[in-house]
Design a protein around this motif. Sequence first.
Motif, short mmCIF file in Angstrom:
data_model
loop_
_atom_site.label_atom_id
_atom_site.label_comp_id
_atom_site.label_asym_id
_atom_site.label_seq_id
_atom_site.Cartn_x
_atom_site.Cartn_y
_atom_site.Cartn_z
N ARG A 1 -3.40 7.30 -2.48
CA ARG A 1 -4.97 7.95 -2.79
C ARG A 1 -5.45 7.19 -4.13
O ARG A 1 -6.61 6.97 -4.10
CB ARG A 1 -4.86 9.40 -3.12
CG ARG A 1 -6.22 10.06 -3.12
CD ARG A 1 -6.02 11.31 -3.49
NE ARG A 1 -5.39 11.75 -4.93
CZ ARG A 1 -6.09 11.62 -6.12
NH1 ARG A 1 -7.30 11.02 -6.19
NH2 ARG A 1 -5.04 11.88 -7.03
N MET A 2 -4.61 6.87 -5.20
CA MET A 2 -5.07 6.40 -6.36
C MET A 2 -5.22 5.04 -6.10
O MET A 2 -6.31 4.41 -6.52
CB MET A 2 -3.88 6.50 -7.46
CG MET A 2 -4.04 8.10 -8.12
SD MET A 2 -3.26 8.30 -9.63
CE MET A 2 -1.29 8.45 -8.54
N GLN A 3 -4.78 4.43 -5.16
CA GLN A 3 -4.90 2.89 -4.88
C GLN A 3 -6.26 2.77 -4.25
O GLN A 3 -7.27 1.88 -4.35
CB GLN A 3 -3.89 2.16 -4.02
CG GLN A 3 -2.68 1.67 -4.62
CD GLN A 3 -1.70 1.10 -3.82
OE1 GLN A 3 -1.31 1.70 -2.78
NE2 GLN A 3 -1.54 -0.12 -3.72
N ASN A 4 -6.63 3.49 -3.19
CA ASN A 4 -7.85 3.71 -2.45
C ASN A 4 -8.96 4.02 -3.27
O ASN A 4 -10.16 3.36 -3.18
CB ASN A 4 -7.82 4.88 -1.18
CG ASN A 4 -6.70 4.26 -0.10
OD1 ASN A 4 -6.32 3.19 -0.20
ND2 ASN A 4 -6.43 5.14 0.50
N GLU A 5 -8.71 5.05 -4.26
CA GLU A 5 -9.84 5.23 -5.31
C GLU A 5 -10.05 4.08 -6.60
O GLU A 5 -10.92 4.23 -7.08
CB GLU A 5 -9.54 6.45 -5.89
CG GLU A 5 -9.53 7.82 -5.02
CD GLU A 5 -9.27 9.17 -5.82
OE1 GLU A 5 -8.54 8.97 -7.03
OE2 GLU A 5 -9.19 10.06 -5.16
N GLY A 6 -9.08 3.19 -6.37
CA GLY A 6 -9.39 2.24 -7.39
C GLY A 6 -8.57 2.58 -8.94
O GLY A 6 -8.80 1.61 -9.89
N THR A 7 -7.84 3.62 -9.13
CA THR A 7 -7.18 4.04 -10.20
C THR A 7 -6.31 3.28 -10.42
O THR A 7 -5.95 2.57 -11.66
CB THR A 7 -6.91 5.52 -10.00
OG1 THR A 7 -8.03 6.32 -9.81
CG2 THR A 7 -6.23 6.13 -11.48
N ILE A 8 -5.21 2.93 -9.32
CA ILE A 8 -4.24 1.67 -9.45
C ILE A 8 -4.69 0.62 -8.68
O ILE A 8 -5.27 0.68 -7.73
CB ILE A 8 -2.75 2.48 -8.78
CG1 ILE A 8 -2.39 3.67 -9.59
CG2 ILE A 8 -1.84 1.35 -8.55
CD1 ILE A 8 -1.30 4.40 -8.87
N ASP A 9 -4.53 -0.51 -9.57
CA ASP A 9 -5.10 -1.84 -9.16
C ASP A 9 -4.04 -2.24 -7.88
O ASP A 9 -4.49 -3.03 -7.12
CB ASP A 9 -5.31 -2.80 -10.33
CG ASP A 9 -6.31 -2.34 -11.24
OD1 ASP A 9 -7.47 -1.60 -10.70
OD2 ASP A 9 -6.12 -2.44 -12.33
N ARG B 1 0.91 -1.21 0.10
CA ARG B 1 -0.03 -0.04 -0.17
C ARG B 1 0.80 1.08 0.07
O ARG B 1 1.83 1.31 0.81
CB ARG B 1 -1.00 -0.12 1.16
CG ARG B 1 -1.96 -1.20 1.40
CD ARG B 1 -2.83 -1.20 0.26
NE ARG B 1 -3.93 -0.02 0.29
CZ ARG B 1 -4.65 0.03 -1.01
NH1 ARG B 1 -4.72 -0.96 -1.77
NH2 ARG B 1 -5.34 1.02 -0.90
N ALA B 2 0.73 2.12 -1.10
CA ALA B 2 1.72 3.22 -0.94
C ALA B 2 1.01 4.66 -0.15
O ALA B 2 -0.11 4.51 0.16
CB ALA B 2 1.63 3.79 -2.56
N PRO B 3 2.16 5.30 -0.03
CA PRO B 3 1.72 6.52 0.73
C PRO B 3 1.13 7.76 -0.37
O PRO B 3 1.25 7.63 -1.36
CB PRO B 3 2.97 6.74 1.53
CG PRO B 3 3.91 6.32 0.54
CD PRO B 3 3.57 5.13 0.18
N ARG B 4 0.69 8.85 0.26
CA ARG B 4 0.67 9.92 -0.47
C ARG B 4 -0.13 9.92 -1.64
O ARG B 4 -1.34 9.34 -1.65
CB ARG B 4 2.03 10.64 -0.52
CG ARG B 4 2.68 11.28 0.65
CD ARG B 4 3.66 11.89 0.50
NE ARG B 4 5.01 11.13 -0.05
CZ ARG B 4 5.62 10.34 0.87
NH1 ARG B 4 5.52 10.32 2.15
NH2 ARG B 4 6.80 9.70 0.21
N GLU B 5 0.16 10.27 -2.71
CA GLU B 5 -0.88 10.47 -3.98
C GLU B 5 -0.82 9.00 -4.49
O GLU B 5 -2.07 8.90 -4.90
CB GLU B 5 0.12 11.40 -4.94
CG GLU B 5 -0.82 11.46 -6.39
CD GLU B 5 -2.15 12.16 -6.11
OE1 GLU B 5 -3.16 12.00 -6.88
OE2 GLU B 5 -2.11 13.01 -4.87
N LEU B 6 0.25 8.15 -4.40
CA LEU B 6 0.02 6.90 -5.09
C LEU B 6 -1.13 6.10 -4.12
O LEU B 6 -1.77 5.34 -4.94
CB LEU B 6 1.07 5.94 -5.05
CG LEU B 6 2.21 6.48 -6.24
CD1 LEU B 6 3.54 5.70 -6.11
CD2 LEU B 6 1.53 6.17 -7.73
#
Length: 65
Positions: free
Chosen positions: A35-43, A28-33
């Motif tokens: 956020r994109m994981q949490n939103e589902g943009t990054i799988d 699980r990445a911090p910061r912007e990445l």
Amino acid sequence: MHPEPGELPGQIRWIIPPGVLDIRGPVRAPRELGRMQNEGTIDEISVGPRSVLITADSSAWRRIG
């Protein structure tokens, strides 16, 4: 550090020098990445011995590139 295409559409592999990261596997990445994981943009983000593999929907890369 430099990017290369991954094996599947929607994947980017960041090549890193050996010994830089001491973790392996999905993360699980911090910061912007993160956020994109949490939103589902990054799988998925997965760390290997010499690379970090980021998987997203191939159509998302133009937007998040």
